[in-house]
Structures are given as C-alpha cells and as structure tokens.
Design an enzyme around this catalytic site. Structure first.
Site, PDB file in Angstrom:
ATOM      1  N   LYS A   1       0.827  -1.212   0.000  1.00  0.00           N
ATOM      2  CA  LYS A   1       0.000   0.000   0.000  1.00  0.00           C
ATOM      3  C   LYS A   1       0.853   1.251   0.000  1.00  0.00           C
ATOM      4  O   LYS A   1       0.541   2.231  -0.658  1.00  0.00           O
ATOM      5  CB  LYS A   1      -0.926   0.007   1.235  1.00  0.00           C
ATOM      6  CG  LYS A   1      -2.354  -0.425   0.940  1.00  0.00           C
ATOM      7  CD  LYS A   1      -3.215   0.740   0.454  1.00  0.00           C
ATOM      8  CE  LYS A   1      -4.480   0.353  -0.227  1.00  0.00           C
ATOM      9  NZ  LYS A   1      -5.519  -0.198   0.607  1.00  0.00           N
TER      10      LYS A   1
ATOM     11  N   LYS B   1      -7.219  -4.613 -13.047  1.00  0.00           N
ATOM     12  CA  LYS B   1      -8.088  -4.868 -11.903  1.00  0.00           C
ATOM     13  C   LYS B   1      -9.052  -3.687 -11.699  1.00  0.00           C
ATOM     14  O   LYS B   1      -8.632  -2.529 -11.788  1.00  0.00           O
ATOM     15  CB  LYS B   1      -7.196  -5.020 -10.656  1.00  0.00           C
ATOM     16  CG  LYS B   1      -7.936  -5.310  -9.364  1.00  0.00           C
ATOM     17  CD  LYS B   1      -6.907  -5.426  -8.236  1.00  0.00           C
ATOM     18  CE  LYS B   1      -7.439  -5.026  -6.909  1.00  0.00           C
ATOM     19  NZ  LYS B   1      -8.248  -5.758  -6.129  1.00  0.00           N
TER      20      LYS B   1
ATOM     21  N   LYS C   1     -11.167   2.066  -8.178  1.00  0.00           N
ATOM     22  CA  LYS C   1     -11.495   3.476  -8.387  1.00  0.00           C
ATOM     23  C   LYS C   1     -10.234   4.284  -8.712  1.00  0.00           C
ATOM     24  O   LYS C   1     -10.311   5.264  -9.444  1.00  0.00           O
ATOM     25  CB  LYS C   1     -12.261   4.040  -7.196  1.00  0.00           C
ATOM     26  CG  LYS C   1     -11.421   4.476  -6.028  1.00  0.00           C
ATOM     27  CD  LYS C   1     -12.290   5.188  -5.025  1.00  0.00           C
ATOM     28  CE  LYS C   1     -11.692   5.417  -3.676  1.00  0.00           C
ATOM     29  NZ  LYS C   1     -10.507   5.023  -3.151  1.00  0.00           N
TER      30      LYS C   1
END
Ligand code: TRP
Ligand code: SF4
Length: 330
Positions: free
Chosen positions: A114, A196, A199
C-alpha cells in the site's frame, strides 16, 4: 443448533463498483440465511488513507449503506452498523496494541504494498501500521467464526489469529475465537481497460452509475487485443468483456457469442450492444432500489442505529470479559 457467526467490514473510501459487488457483497447477501452476520462500515479504517479529507467519509458511509441495502442485505436478518459508533472497537484496539510486537506488523505484506501503491497520501502513519490490530479488534469483539475476505486479505487474518493466541497465552483464558477466513470463488471481472477494477484506475463500473454511463463504459471496454479488424476472428477466453457476458447474459447467448466470435461472425460492436442490454436488465433492480433508499435517508440511518444497538451489546460483553481476565492475571 446455534448459527455460526460471520463478520466483515468495508471501507467507505468511495462508491462501490461491480468488483466490490461480485467480490464481496453478493457473497455477504448469500451468507445471511445460514449464519448470524455482522457487517460494518469501517470508517475508522478509511481514515488511514483519508485523514486529510475526513469529511468525505461521512458521505461515503451513506452511499455504502444505500448500496448494501439495495443489494439485498436485510436488516431483519443481519446486523449492519458503523464502526465508529461502537467505541468498543477503539478500546479493544488500544488494549491489543499494547501486546502486539511491531515486527509482526512491519512484516505484513499489504503494509509495504500500500505504501508503494498510494502515491498521493503519506501512508507512514502509526495508525496505518496498526491497521490489522484494529481489524482484529473488529473481528474478535463479535467472536466471529468466519470472516469472508478476498485472498489478498488472508495475511491480515493470519495475523488476527496470532494476536488471539498471544492474548490467550498471556492471560491463560480463552476469551476470543480464532477467526477463520472464508474465501469464496469470485468471478474474474476486470475494469473496462482490462486492469483490476479499482477506483484509482478510473476503470470501474459503479453500482451508482446511470444507464447511460453503464452503456458508455461497456462501449469503451477493451476486448481481445488480437482482434484488430472486424474480419479478424476473436477469442472470448482472453477477451476482457466476455466474463461480463458470463455473469449477465443467458447461456444461449454466451454460447452463440463464443461460437460467432471465433469465426468473426459477430463483431465486437454488436457483442457490446448485447452486453449493455443484458447488463442493464441485471442492474436495473438494484438501480431502482438505490433510488428509493436515496430518497429515504432517515430510514437508512435508523437501520444503522438499530444495528449499532445490537452490535454494542455484543461488543460490550466481550470487552468486559477481556478486561476481567486481564484484571485477574498476576
Ligand atoms: N480491511 C477491510 C477492507 O479494506 C475492511 C475491514 C476492516 C474488515 N475491518 C475488518 C474486513 C474486519 C473484515 C473484518 O476491505
Ligand atoms: Fe470479445 Fe465479444 Fe469482441 Fe469476441 S466479439 S472479442 S467476445 S467483445
């Protein structure tokens, strides 16, 4: 026989898309009858990435609740609530954080991933490192047996199990349940560009999209990259659009397309028109329910308030148990 318990959460960081629906929500709806389910909106978790603009979260919380209800989560069957309205999550998180070694958290693969992935926010916070500890508190407060999660969340769940074992070893009493992951097979659906659905890639089809938006997105979908000309035969097995037909179109249409694509008897334009039609009829019931719930926010918030009451009762009892075994430890 007492039903086994399920718990899961979703972060309110944006509108929900078809990836969220087929990857989680649809499965949650199916679990409602067989299990005692607790589903919550993880607004504290959302702060790990939205701490610079927390006011966005409130709006997403409402949108997520509306999408949940429109998708068929039934407040008569399951408990729906907002994480931050049950303060026991924060209290247990704090207690657990005192006994979790930091290297356990630094080792967590999603922590590093992340940080590399999210470029526009600084993700080096103390809270983000402790994300799996808060997630553990979420789960064990309800003594959940199973947690439906995507395969990418499996390391988090393993960590939760380790934290539970550590607590039990320290205080010599089993207060919590070691949660097991419930990984279901998820249809492979990518975004309109073939990556994938996410957003952050701006390639998603949202549950909140209008019919016009859905149609437009279907028309701009990537197809078999080898099929450059109308006369070129295509291969549905590598086409980004065909998995949508597998979900939304009748079997007979799937077979027809599968056959005609390979001989170039059908063009991608026609194939897309067919998909737009079947997809819209699949999505319409959700769209209609969505409009209804958007018009009655009071009812939505009442459902969440009722859920909060039920959740608090369970969470409070577990928290008291945890405190009492700690108090009795020499
Ligand atoms: N991490 C989950 C997600 O991003 C959300 C979440 C928070 C969760 N707490 C949880 C999921 C507890 C399952 C159980 O999707
Ligand atoms: Fe894909 Fe349909 Fe085009 Fe075949 S005809 S490549 S399945 S979009």
């Amino acid at each position: 026989m007492k039903k086994k318990r399920i718990l899961s959460g979703m972060q309110p960081t944006g509108q929900l898309h078809l990836g969220n629906y087929f990857g989680a929500l649809k499965n949650w709806v199916e679990l409602q009858d067989e299990f005692e389910c607790f589903y919550f909106i993880a607004d504290w978790h959302a702060l790990t990435s939205l701490y610079e603009s927390p006011s966005k979260i409130k709006n997403y919380v409402f949108e997520v609740a509306v999408d949940w209800l429109s998708s068929g989560l039934d407040p008569e069957k399951c408990t729906l609530f907002i994480q931050s309205e049950v303060p026991q999550h924060a209290e247990l998180h704090l207690m657990l954080s005192m006994m979790v070694p930091v290297p356990w958290l630094e080792r967590n693969p999603t922590y590093k991933e992340k940080q590399d992935e999210v470029k526009n926010v600084d993700m080096s916070s103390y809270g983000f490192l402790g994300y799996p500890v808060l997630q553990t508190a979420d789960i064990v407060l309800y003594k959940a047996n199973y947690v439906p999660v995507g395969i990418d969340q499996a390391p988090h769940l393993e960590l939760s199990r380790e934290i539970v074992r550590r607590f039990h070893n320290l205080y010599k009493k089993k207060v919590f349940i070691e949660p097991a992951a419930k990984i279901s097979d998820i249809p492979k659906l990518n975004g309109i560009d073939g990556r994938k659905m996410s957003k952050s890639y701006d390639n998603a089809i949202y549950l909140s999209d209008t019919e016009k938006q859905v149609t437009k997105k279907v028309k701009s979908m990537f197809t078999d990259p080898q099929r450059k000309m109308r006369e070129d035969p295509g291969d549905p097995d590598v086409c980004n659009l065909f998995p949508f037909h597998k979900i939304y179109s009748p079997k007979s249409m799937q077979e027809e397309i599968d056959r005609d694509c390979r001989t170039a008897a059908i063009g991608c334009g026609d194939c897309k028109n067919k998909l737009a039609e079947t997809m819209l009829s699949g999505m319409r019931p959700h769209m209609e329910k969505r409009r209804e719930y958007l018009n009655k926010p009071k009812e939505v918030y009442e459902i969440l308030a009722e859920g909060r009451k039920r959740a608090c009762q369970v969470a409070e009892r577990t928290l008291e148990e945890a405190k009492s075994v700690m108090d009795k430890t020499k």
